[in-house]
Design a protein around this motif. Structure first.
Motif, PDB file in Angstrom:
ATOM      1  N   UNK A  93     -44.128 -29.184  12.345  1.00 44.79           N
ATOM      2  CA  UNK A  93     -44.347 -29.972  13.216  1.00 44.79           C
ATOM      3  C   UNK A  93     -42.871 -30.399  14.181  1.00 44.79           C
ATOM      4  N   UNK A  94     -41.667 -30.057  13.300  1.00 41.30           N
ATOM      5  CA  UNK A  94     -40.619 -29.811  14.179  1.00 41.30           C
ATOM      6  C   UNK A  94     -40.857 -28.480  15.030  1.00 41.30           C
ATOM      7  N   UNK A  95     -41.696 -27.826  14.668  1.00 38.09           N
ATOM      8  CA  UNK A  95     -42.044 -26.851  15.812  1.00 38.09           C
ATOM      9  C   UNK A  95     -42.238 -26.958  16.786  1.00 38.09           C
ATOM     10  N   UNK A  96     -43.377 -28.110  16.806  1.00 33.10           N
ATOM     11  CA  UNK A  96     -44.414 -27.925  17.717  1.00 33.10           C
ATOM     12  C   UNK A  96     -43.819 -29.369  18.622  1.00 33.10           C
ATOM     13  N   UNK A 188     -36.269 -40.099  24.075  1.00 38.49           N
ATOM     14  CA  UNK A 188     -35.805 -40.850  23.150  1.00 38.49           C
ATOM     15  C   UNK A 188     -35.685 -40.100  22.096  1.00 38.49           C
ATOM     16  N   UNK A 189     -36.495 -39.056  21.273  1.00 36.94           N
ATOM     17  CA  UNK A 189     -36.553 -38.497  20.020  1.00 36.94           C
ATOM     18  C   UNK A 189     -35.438 -36.724  20.636  1.00 36.94           C
ATOM     19  N   UNK A 190     -35.719 -36.678  21.731  1.00 38.48           N
ATOM     20  CA  UNK A 190     -34.534 -35.678  21.848  1.00 38.48           C
ATOM     21  C   UNK A 190     -33.104 -36.490  22.351  1.00 38.48           C
ATOM     22  N   UNK A 191     -32.725 -37.073  22.642  1.00 39.16           N
ATOM     23  CA  UNK A 191     -31.593 -38.456  22.908  1.00 39.16           C
ATOM     24  C   UNK A 191     -30.821 -38.729  22.154  1.00 39.16           C
ATOM     25  N   UNK A 192     -31.772 -39.062  20.482  1.00 38.90           N
ATOM     26  CA  UNK A 192     -31.385 -39.223  19.714  1.00 38.90           C
ATOM     27  C   UNK A 192     -31.619 -38.449  17.827  1.00 38.90           C
ATOM     28  N   UNK A 193     -31.524 -37.023  18.968  1.00 39.89           N
ATOM     29  CA  UNK A 193     -31.648 -35.767  17.564  1.00 39.89           C
ATOM     30  C   UNK A 193     -31.957 -36.130  16.373  1.00 39.89           C
ATOM     31  N   UNK A 207     -40.019 -41.927   6.909  1.00 43.58           N
ATOM     32  CA  UNK A 207     -38.889 -41.362   7.426  1.00 43.58           C
ATOM     33  C   UNK A 207     -38.630 -41.987   9.106  1.00 43.58           C
ATOM     34  N   UNK A 208     -39.247 -40.093  10.129  1.00 43.66           N
ATOM     35  CA  UNK A 208     -39.010 -40.227  11.154  1.00 43.66           C
ATOM     36  C   UNK A 208     -38.836 -41.781  12.030  1.00 43.66           C
ATOM     37  N   UNK A 209     -40.603 -42.483  11.408  1.00 43.09           N
ATOM     38  CA  UNK A 209     -40.664 -44.180  12.309  1.00 43.09           C
ATOM     39  C   UNK A 209     -39.327 -45.014  11.495  1.00 43.09           C
ATOM     40  N   UNK A 212     -35.970 -43.598  14.253  1.00 42.60           N
ATOM     41  CA  UNK A 212     -36.565 -43.942  15.454  1.00 42.60           C
ATOM     42  C   UNK A 212     -36.011 -45.643  15.663  1.00 42.60           C
ATOM     43  N   UNK A 213     -37.012 -46.477  14.912  1.00 43.77           N
ATOM     44  CA  UNK A 213     -35.940 -47.890  14.730  1.00 43.77           C
ATOM     45  C   UNK A 213     -35.222 -47.641  14.209  1.00 43.77           C
ATOM     46  N   UNK A 214     -34.506 -47.359  13.576  1.00 40.90           N
ATOM     47  CA  UNK A 214     -33.435 -48.398  12.958  1.00 40.90           C
ATOM     48  C   UNK A 214     -32.404 -47.453  14.899  1.00 40.90           C
ATOM     49  N   UNK A 215     -32.381 -46.863  15.586  1.00 40.88           N
ATOM     50  CA  UNK A 215     -31.437 -45.436  16.578  1.00 40.88           C
ATOM     51  C   UNK A 215     -31.529 -47.249  17.791  1.00 40.88           C
TER      52      UNK A 215
END
Length: 333
Positions: A93-96, A188-193, A207-209, A212-215
């Motif tokens: 998924x990271x590759x996608x 948002x994902x890109x800005x927060x790495x 974990x990804x979700x 994101x919420x923690x950010x």
């Protein structure tokens, strides 16, 4: 709108006369492994959505014809990436994600499907959101289909980190929000790495979700059930082994260490960690029983007495399968 570029003389280049291609509303990422029989159906459910989209299929070094089946779909919106080595769902998924260009990214498993109109409903509800989460239909082998109502679980039109962690207790009697497949705003994902943890093969969606919420992500809740989750007996998502739980515990420890969290979230994480520890003791006991070491199994349960609750499943049938060589199974979150 036209995109122009100029050479050193200041003249517009002829190549720049082409119009800029608009970015798609959604990038649908399908990580696939040994999905030769189902991948075309999953792709078709994405292409049938009434939004501008691209579909990126990432073949995770499948030994079967998964990549060929995906490449056989005759639609310019579909791209197929082939990984040389199998890395698991997070790596694929990271590759996608890295190849995605859409405003939002939607994950679709290779044996699941989108219901008609799902993405349009999500975009309409989550125009100003960083995450959009909707209800899902769970189809499991040998059981009637059921709906995980996210709106009811969340108790409102939005979802915060406290409730998300609270609603993800492993091996609970009810389905957990870890089964859901939210849409994420790509910028948002890109800005927060943010990306999937490549070490997790179960629990990576949760974990990804949570990250994101923690950010500070704003999460909109769509009450409709737009995602069809098909859970096959014996699939990795239906089995929760010792190594999976240990990896989830380690990931939770890292998550808590890397974020400044309010007291309510810390309490929810502590409850989740306790439940994971109980699940670990149960999984260890099952492994000992499979190895015909009942004393060692009893010791594992005695370390975490609450783990015994997981033997609420019909134990006679479980042990019958166990001692005939069947693999023990436990519900994952």
């Amino acid at each position: 709108m036209r995109a122009w570029s100029r050479d050193s003389s200041g003249c517009a280049s002829s190549q720049s006369m082409e119009e800029t291609k608009p970015l798609p509303d959604v990038s649908v990422i399908i990580a696939a492994y040994c999905a030769e029989d189902s991948i075309a159906t999953s792709i078709a459910s994405a292409l049938a959505q009434d939004v501008d989209l691209e579909v990126i299929v990432v073949d995770d070094a499948s030994p079967d014809g998964t990549a060929e089946a995906a490449e056989a779909v005759d639609d310019p919106r579909v791209r197929v990436l082939r990984l040389e080595d199998n890395g698991g769902p997070g790596v694929a998924r990271n590759s996608g994600f890295a190849a995605a260009t859409g405003t939002f990214i939607a994950v679709l498993d290779a044996d699941d499907a989108f219901r008609p109109g799902r993405l349009a409903r999500c975009l309409a509800r989550g125009e100003d959101a960083d995450i959009i989460i909707d209800s899902i239909t769970i189809e499991e082998t040998g059981r009637p289909a059921r709906t995980l109502d996210v709106a009811e679980a969340a108790g409102g039109p939005t979802l915060d980190l406290t409730d998300y962690v609270r609603l993800n207790s492993p091996m609970a009697r009810k389905d957990t929000l870890g089964y859901t497949k939210p849409l994420f705003r790509r910028t948002f994902l890109e800005a927060n790495g943010l990306h999937y943890d490549p070490l997790l093969r179960i629990g990576e969606d949760y974990l990804l979700m949570a990250e994101a919420l923690a950010c500070g992500a704003r999460c909109a809740v769509v009450p409709d059930a737009g995602y069809v989750y098909r859970r096959r007996a014996g699939s990795i998502s239906a089995r929760l082994g010792v190594r999976h739980i240990e990896a989830m515990l380690a990931a939770d420890v890292c998550f808590e260490a890397h974020h400044t969290l309010c007291e309510e979230v810390v309490e929810a994480i502590a409850a989740r960690r306790s439940a994971l520890s109980d699940a670990l003791a149960f999984a260890e006991a099952i492994e000992q029983l499979k190895a015909r070491r009942p004393v060692s199994a009893a010791v594992a349960v005695m370390r975490r007495p609450r783990s015994a609750i997981h033997f609420r499943y019909p134990i006679g049938a479980r042990l019958h399968r166990l001692f005939r060589g069947g693999a023990p199974e436990a519900a994952a979150s």
